[in-house]
Design a protein around this motif. Structure first.
Motif, mmCIF file in Angstrom:
data_model
loop_
_atom_site.group_PDB
_atom_site.id
_atom_site.type_symbol
_atom_site.label_atom_id
_atom_site.label_comp_id
_atom_site.label_asym_id
_atom_site.label_seq_id
_atom_site.Cartn_x
_atom_site.Cartn_y
_atom_site.Cartn_z
ATOM 1 N N ALA A 152 69.850 105.587 48.143
ATOM 2 C CA ALA A 152 70.889 105.520 46.884
ATOM 3 C C ALA A 152 72.028 106.278 47.093
ATOM 4 C CB ALA A 152 70.000 105.454 45.727
ATOM 5 N N PRO A 153 72.891 106.049 46.290
ATOM 6 C CA PRO A 153 74.181 106.895 46.134
ATOM 7 C C PRO A 153 73.662 108.161 45.436
ATOM 8 C CG PRO A 153 74.884 104.555 45.278
ATOM 9 C CD PRO A 153 73.205 104.740 45.407
ATOM 10 N N GLY A 154 74.488 109.210 45.958
ATOM 11 C CA GLY A 154 74.175 110.609 45.573
ATOM 12 C C GLY A 154 75.009 110.869 44.005
ATOM 13 N N ASP A 155 75.068 109.939 43.277
ATOM 14 C CA ASP A 155 76.080 110.043 42.129
ATOM 15 C C ASP A 155 75.373 110.271 41.009
ATOM 16 O OD1 ASP A 155 74.619 107.679 41.587
ATOM 17 O OD2 ASP A 155 76.286 106.282 41.581
ATOM 18 N N GLY A 156 73.917 110.631 41.005
ATOM 19 C CA GLY A 156 73.139 111.422 39.986
ATOM 20 C C GLY A 156 72.543 110.084 39.078
ATOM 21 N N TYR A 157 72.881 108.827 39.480
ATOM 22 C CA TYR A 157 72.296 107.830 38.805
ATOM 23 C C TYR A 157 71.100 107.213 39.194
ATOM 24 C CZ TYR A 157 76.646 108.034 36.026
ATOM 25 O OH TYR A 157 77.577 108.620 35.249
ATOM 26 N N THR A 158 70.551 107.893 40.245
ATOM 27 C CA THR A 158 69.295 107.454 40.627
ATOM 28 C C THR A 158 68.611 108.987 40.834
ATOM 29 O OG1 THR A 158 69.795 105.431 41.667
ATOM 30 C CG2 THR A 158 67.873 106.369 42.537
ATOM 31 N N LEU A 159 67.553 109.443 40.132
ATOM 32 C CA LEU A 159 66.858 110.383 40.443
ATOM 33 C C LEU A 159 65.314 110.140 40.679
ATOM 34 C CD1 LEU A 159 68.211 112.505 37.230
ATOM 35 C CD2 LEU A 159 69.031 112.705 39.737
ATOM 36 N N TYR A 160 64.813 111.154 41.117
ATOM 37 C CA TYR A 160 63.435 110.845 41.870
ATOM 38 C C TYR A 160 62.270 111.805 41.199
ATOM 39 C CZ TYR A 160 59.965 109.724 45.425
ATOM 40 O OH TYR A 160 58.952 109.162 46.056
ATOM 41 N N MET A 161 61.299 111.501 40.466
ATOM 42 C CA MET A 161 60.263 112.059 40.060
ATOM 43 C C MET A 161 59.139 112.072 40.985
ATOM 44 S SD MET A 161 58.963 114.827 38.039
ATOM 45 C CE MET A 161 59.901 114.827 36.707
ATOM 46 N N THR A 162 58.785 113.046 42.011
ATOM 47 C CA THR A 162 57.516 112.880 42.927
ATOM 48 C C THR A 162 56.662 114.117 42.822
ATOM 49 O OG1 THR A 162 56.844 111.896 45.016
ATOM 50 C CG2 THR A 162 58.629 113.459 45.076
ATOM 51 N N THR A 163 55.486 113.932 43.882
ATOM 52 C CA THR A 163 54.488 114.855 43.775
ATOM 53 C C THR A 163 54.371 115.476 45.460
ATOM 54 O OG1 THR A 163 52.810 113.384 44.664
ATOM 55 C CG2 THR A 163 53.248 113.333 42.457
ATOM 56 N N ALA A 164 53.332 116.284 45.657
ATOM 57 C CA ALA A 164 53.129 116.991 46.857
ATOM 58 C C ALA A 164 53.105 115.904 48.066
ATOM 59 C CB ALA A 164 51.797 117.791 46.959
ATOM 60 N N ALA A 165 52.883 114.650 47.490
ATOM 61 C CA ALA A 165 52.701 113.588 48.510
ATOM 62 C C ALA A 165 54.114 113.387 49.428
ATOM 63 C CB ALA A 165 52.621 112.034 47.832
ATOM 64 N N HIS A 166 55.225 113.968 48.780
ATOM 65 C CA HIS A 166 56.253 113.930 49.409
ATOM 66 C C HIS A 166 56.414 114.932 50.634
ATOM 67 C CE1 HIS A 166 60.750 113.239 49.731
ATOM 68 N NE2 HIS A 166 60.835 114.517 50.010
ATOM 69 N N THR A 167 55.842 115.904 50.638
ATOM 70 C CA THR A 167 55.649 116.882 51.782
ATOM 71 C C THR A 167 54.246 116.752 52.690
ATOM 72 O OG1 THR A 167 54.359 118.460 50.355
ATOM 73 C CG2 THR A 167 56.793 118.597 50.499
ATOM 74 N N ILE A 168 53.728 115.588 52.321
ATOM 75 C CA ILE A 168 52.450 115.535 53.060
ATOM 76 C C ILE A 168 52.813 114.042 54.030
ATOM 77 C CG2 ILE A 168 50.188 114.329 53.034
ATOM 78 C CD1 ILE A 168 49.944 115.723 50.381
ATOM 79 N N SER A 169 53.536 113.246 53.635
ATOM 80 C CA SER A 169 53.926 111.921 54.274
ATOM 81 C C SER A 169 54.418 111.985 55.793
ATOM 82 C CB SER A 169 54.893 110.985 53.457
ATOM 83 O OG SER A 169 54.420 110.628 52.304
ATOM 84 N N ALA A 170 55.235 113.192 55.966
ATOM 85 C CA ALA A 170 55.954 113.218 57.290
ATOM 86 C C ALA A 170 54.972 113.780 58.222
ATOM 87 C CB ALA A 170 56.849 114.461 57.065
ATOM 88 N N ASN A 171 53.886 114.483 57.811
ATOM 89 C CA ASN A 171 52.877 115.008 58.673
ATOM 90 C C ASN A 171 51.968 113.988 58.753
ATOM 91 O OD1 ASN A 171 53.694 117.671 58.906
ATOM 92 N ND2 ASN A 171 53.261 117.752 56.592
ATOM 93 N N LEU A 172 51.552 113.036 57.969
ATOM 94 C CA LEU A 172 50.424 111.996 58.051
ATOM 95 C C LEU A 172 50.910 110.626 58.682
ATOM 96 C CD1 LEU A 172 47.419 112.212 56.947
ATOM 97 C CD2 LEU A 172 48.325 110.748 54.871
ATOM 98 N N TYR A 173 52.052 110.171 58.555
ATOM 99 C CA TYR A 173 52.431 109.114 59.042
ATOM 100 C C TYR A 173 53.135 109.211 60.464
ATOM 101 C CZ TYR A 173 51.601 106.711 54.660
ATOM 102 O OH TYR A 173 50.819 106.334 53.535
ATOM 103 N N LYS A 174 52.986 108.366 61.454
ATOM 104 C CA LYS A 174 53.633 108.441 62.789
ATOM 105 C C LYS A 174 55.155 108.350 62.682
ATOM 106 C CE LYS A 174 49.865 107.210 65.732
ATOM 107 N NZ LYS A 174 49.326 106.154 66.332
ATOM 108 N N LYS A 175 55.460 107.481 61.523
ATOM 109 C CA LYS A 175 56.783 107.232 61.261
ATOM 110 C C LYS A 175 57.253 106.743 59.917
ATOM 111 C CE LYS A 175 60.587 104.556 63.327
ATOM 112 N NZ LYS A 175 61.144 103.397 64.069
ATOM 113 N N ILE A 176 58.092 107.718 59.429
ATOM 114 C CA ILE A 176 58.732 107.309 58.030
ATOM 115 C C ILE A 176 60.240 106.709 57.840
ATOM 116 C CG2 ILE A 176 56.736 108.187 56.720
ATOM 117 C CD1 ILE A 176 58.751 110.454 56.595
ATOM 118 N N PRO A 177 60.617 105.894 56.948
ATOM 119 C CA PRO A 177 61.943 105.410 57.146
ATOM 120 C C PRO A 177 63.072 106.338 56.506
ATOM 121 C CG PRO A 177 60.608 104.375 55.351
ATOM 122 C CD PRO A 177 59.582 105.223 56.092
#
Length: 322
Positions: free
Chosen positions: A83-108
């Protein structure tokens, strides 16, 4: 560099900075989408809606929660990263954000470069629960039951989530053989837990609390350093015989990686005022959580520390995405 060149560069810098500052001051001028990687009804969704409602009042523009569940948060995260970095798309997420890079072989996407940390809003511990029909009363009972029934199933809110990985650590520490049944968030997982389709799970305390109080779920142990008032009779893992076993999920606000600092600071300041209000703090404590309210810089440091911590957790547990 001569004086003429220096002056030209200074003027150019001012010409760039002034529109950015003005844009941040006037923001937002249209509705804002707050993306959540889980279905409606779960802890992340509840906290996101608490923040969105107050931001709508503060900004005078609708802040609309957009639930995009699935793939262990990858679907929502990729959407925000693109998404564009214009502030009109924000993201509320959890610790899963820091887990995925270690758990999945490839993330997009790149979990660091493609996102801008805004603030860590809150933290809620996980609690180990079972369906009341399971014939166990304590943590030692549950471990004994699982050892006598190899392949016994457990639910989680999705592959790579803290709930999933915490159970993988629990399995490894107790040498258990359990079968993972992933769901797309708290709500569908709790439905099957309460219905008896799966016998146990780690759940965020906020999501489990009403069902524990109603007798629909049995709380075995709290993965926290101390007991909480909301369920004061439930022991911590240390008290139940597993010292040092703590796990919580945090809830943080991000923007896309191209979001300018002026806009990040504007959003952070407004969210910080919201979560500091006693009413907000009281609601979170009723859910069994704590307010963090960190700066973007502190949140960035927290993310880097979490990446290392969960990488070690993945290694120790041998966890894999199903």
């Amino acid at each position: 560099m001569n004086l003429k060149t220096f002056g030209a560069r200074a003027l150019l810098a001012c010409a760039v900075a002034l529109p950015l500052a003005a844009a941040a001051q006037n923001y937002p001028t249209k509705p804002v989408s707050l993306v959540v990687p889980y279905p409606a009804g779960g802890a992340t969704d509840v906290i996101a809606r608490m923040v969105a409602d107050k931001l709508t009042q503060t900004w005078g523009q609708p802040v609309v929660v957009a639930n995009k569940p699935g793939a262990g948060t990858l679907i929502a995260a990729e959407f925000v990263a693109r998404a564009p970095g214009d502030g009109y798309t924000l993201y509320m997420t959890t610790a899963a954000h820091t887990i995925s890079a270690n758990l999945y072989k490839k993330i997009p996407y790149d979990p660091i470069k493609d996102f801008t940390p805004i603030t860590l809003t809150s933290t809620i511990p996980l609690v180990l629960v079972t369906n009341p029909s399971l014939p166990v009363k304590s943590l030692s009972d549950l471990i004994a039951k699982a050892k006598s029934d190899p392949g016994m199933s457990f639910a989680s809110t999705g592959n790579g989530t803290p709930q999933h990985l915490t159970m993988e650590l629990f399995k490894a520490k107790n040498k258990l053989t359990l079968t993972h049944v992933p769901y797309k968030g708290d709500a569908p997982m709790l439905t099957d837990l309460i219905g008896g389709q799966v016998p146990m799970a780690f759940v965020t305390l906020s999501a489990a609390l009403p069902h524990i109080k109603a007798g629909k779920l049995k709380a075995i142990a709290l993965a926290h350093s101390k007991r909480v008032d909301a369920i004061s009779s439930v022991p911590t893992f240390a008290e139940a015989g597993m010292p040092g076993f703590v796990s919580a999920t945090w809830f943080g606000l991000f923007g896309p990686g191209t979001m300018p600092p002026e806009l990040v600071n504007r959003v952070h300041q407004d969210v910080a005022k919201i979560v500091a209000v006693p009413e907000f703090t009281a609601k979170l404590k009723d859910m069994g959580g704590d307010v963090d309210n960190s700066t973007p810089q502190a949140f960035q440091g927290h993310i880097q520390a979490e990446m290392k911590r969960w990488a070690e957790a993945v290694r120790l547990s041998g966890a894999q995405v199903d």
